[in-house]
Scaffold this motif. Structure first.
Motif, PDB file in Angstrom:
ATOM      1  N   GLY A  42      -7.776  31.747  16.568  1.00  0.00           N
ATOM      2  CA  GLY A  42      -8.740  31.014  16.709  1.00  0.00           C
ATOM      3  C   GLY A  42      -9.466  30.132  18.153  1.00  0.00           C
ATOM      4  O   GLY A  42     -10.643  29.608  17.671  1.00  0.00           O
ATOM      5  N   LYS A  43      -8.920  30.314  19.061  1.00  0.00           N
ATOM      6  CA  LYS A  43      -8.750  28.945  20.652  1.00  0.00           C
ATOM      7  C   LYS A  43      -8.855  30.234  21.896  1.00  0.00           C
ATOM      8  O   LYS A  43      -8.470  31.165  21.857  1.00  0.00           O
ATOM      9  N   GLU A  44      -9.724  29.217  23.359  1.00  0.00           N
ATOM     10  CA  GLU A  44      -9.471  30.086  24.133  1.00  0.00           C
ATOM     11  C   GLU A  44      -7.985  29.599  24.611  1.00  0.00           C
ATOM     12  O   GLU A  44      -7.460  29.155  24.282  1.00  0.00           O
ATOM     13  N   ARG A  45      -7.402  30.785  25.282  1.00  0.00           N
ATOM     14  CA  ARG A  45      -5.990  31.007  26.464  1.00  0.00           C
ATOM     15  C   ARG A  45      -6.348  29.847  27.213  1.00  0.00           C
ATOM     16  O   ARG A  45      -7.442  29.455  27.864  1.00  0.00           O
ATOM     17  N   GLU A  46      -5.359  28.828  26.878  1.00  0.00           N
ATOM     18  CA  GLU A  46      -5.058  27.769  27.719  1.00  0.00           C
ATOM     19  C   GLU A  46      -3.985  27.888  28.953  1.00  0.00           C
ATOM     20  O   GLU A  46      -3.035  28.234  28.882  1.00  0.00           O
ATOM     21  N   GLY A  47      -3.916  27.119  30.213  1.00  0.00           N
ATOM     22  CA  GLY A  47      -2.969  27.169  30.695  1.00  0.00           C
ATOM     23  C   GLY A  47      -2.323  26.084  30.399  1.00  0.00           C
ATOM     24  O   GLY A  47      -2.570  25.169  30.425  1.00  0.00           O
ATOM     25  N   THR A  90       1.688  24.950  19.046  1.00  0.00           N
ATOM     26  CA  THR A  90       1.789  26.346  18.171  1.00  0.00           C
ATOM     27  C   THR A  90       0.837  27.188  18.741  1.00  0.00           C
ATOM     28  O   THR A  90       0.244  27.025  19.067  1.00  0.00           O
ATOM     29  N   ALA A  91       1.530  28.227  19.432  1.00  0.00           N
ATOM     30  CA  ALA A  91       0.784  28.870  20.386  1.00  0.00           C
ATOM     31  C   ALA A  91       1.396  31.225  20.402  1.00  0.00           C
ATOM     32  O   ALA A  91       2.424  30.634  20.274  1.00  0.00           O
ATOM     33  N   MET A  92       0.969  31.896  20.493  1.00  0.00           N
ATOM     34  CA  MET A  92       1.443  32.849  21.506  1.00  0.00           C
ATOM     35  C   MET A  92       1.495  32.318  23.145  1.00  0.00           C
ATOM     36  O   MET A  92       1.078  31.879  23.463  1.00  0.00           O
ATOM     37  N   TYR A  93       2.200  32.379  23.802  1.00  0.00           N
ATOM     38  CA  TYR A  93       2.868  31.746  25.117  1.00  0.00           C
ATOM     39  C   TYR A  93       2.434  33.631  26.074  1.00  0.00           C
ATOM     40  O   TYR A  93       3.789  34.069  25.778  1.00  0.00           O
ATOM     41  N   TYR A  94       1.753  32.953  26.921  1.00  0.00           N
ATOM     42  CA  TYR A  94       2.486  34.471  28.348  1.00  0.00           C
ATOM     43  C   TYR A  94       2.233  33.965  29.537  1.00  0.00           C
ATOM     44  O   TYR A  94       2.058  32.913  29.879  1.00  0.00           O
ATOM     45  N   CYS A  95       2.709  34.979  29.983  1.00  0.00           N
ATOM     46  CA  CYS A  95       2.977  34.470  31.596  1.00  0.00           C
ATOM     47  C   CYS A  95       2.518  35.785  32.347  1.00  0.00           C
ATOM     48  O   CYS A  95       2.230  36.280  31.651  1.00  0.00           O
ATOM     49  N   ARG A 111      -5.751  24.622  39.159  1.00  0.00           N
ATOM     50  CA  ARG A 111      -6.471  24.499  38.436  1.00  0.00           C
ATOM     51  C   ARG A 111      -6.199  25.503  36.961  1.00  0.00           C
ATOM     52  O   ARG A 111      -6.912  25.922  35.959  1.00  0.00           O
ATOM     53  N   LEU A 112      -4.857  26.064  36.708  1.00  0.00           N
ATOM     54  CA  LEU A 112      -4.506  26.774  35.386  1.00  0.00           C
ATOM     55  C   LEU A 112      -5.767  27.600  34.658  1.00  0.00           C
ATOM     56  O   LEU A 112      -5.493  27.785  34.303  1.00  0.00           O
ATOM     57  N   ASN A 113      -5.606  27.972  35.461  1.00  0.00           N
ATOM     58  CA  ASN A 113      -6.808  29.146  34.957  1.00  0.00           C
ATOM     59  C   ASN A 113      -6.394  30.715  34.855  1.00  0.00           C
ATOM     60  O   ASN A 113      -6.215  31.458  35.949  1.00  0.00           O
ATOM     61  N   ALA A 114      -7.166  30.670  33.696  1.00  0.00           N
ATOM     62  CA  ALA A 114      -6.250  32.399  32.963  1.00  0.00           C
ATOM     63  C   ALA A 114      -6.923  33.790  34.052  1.00  0.00           C
ATOM     64  O   ALA A 114      -6.135  34.605  34.406  1.00  0.00           O
TER      65      ALA A 114
END
Length: 130
Positions: A42-47, A90-95, A111-114
């Motif tokens: 339910g949340k946006e992907r964050e850096g 808690t989240a799904m972590y992506y590289c 800027r940690l911007n996906a």
């Protein structure tokens, strides 16, 4: 073809630690930025953290002092050491990884911007219980 594979996720209690790994293959750019991002339901992907080819790093305020990003160029592997984990981690972590000019690279790290990244792994789940 660029391929990223994350591993190391799991379930831990609050205060515990995990170390995520991301094996990168097929990527040969000289100037690049790699990053860890996360997305909770339910949340946006964050850096979370970024690192450039020359070792510059940046962290989200929420993880500073607890998480450490690093890379082993000989092994083509990106790491994220996560200590003092909290339930809100808690989240799904992506590289992710992508190439950038030397002029823009510091901005990307900061800027940690996906949206800056074009290559992504499939993710690894991290669950922290209270």
């Amino acid at each position: 073809q660029v391929h990223l594979v994350e591993s190391g996720g799991g379930s831990v209690q609050a205060g515990g630690s995990l170390r995520l790994s991301c094996l990168v293959s097929g990527y040969t750019y000289r100037n690049y930025c790699m990053g860890w991002f996360r997305q909770a339901p339910g949340k946006e992907r964050e850096g979370v953290a970024t690192i450039s080819n020359d070792g510059n790093t940046n962290y989200a305020d929420s993880v500073k002092g607890r998480f450490t990003i690093s890379q082993d160029k000989a092994k083509n592997t990106l790491y994220l050491q996560m200590n003092s984990l909290k339930p809100e981690d808690t989240a799904m972590y992506y590289c992710a990884v992508d190439a950038f000019s030397t002029r823009i690279l510091p901005t990307v790290v900061a800027r940690l911007n996906a949206a800056d990244f074009g290559y992504w792994g499939q993710g690894t789940q991290v669950t922290v219980s209270s």
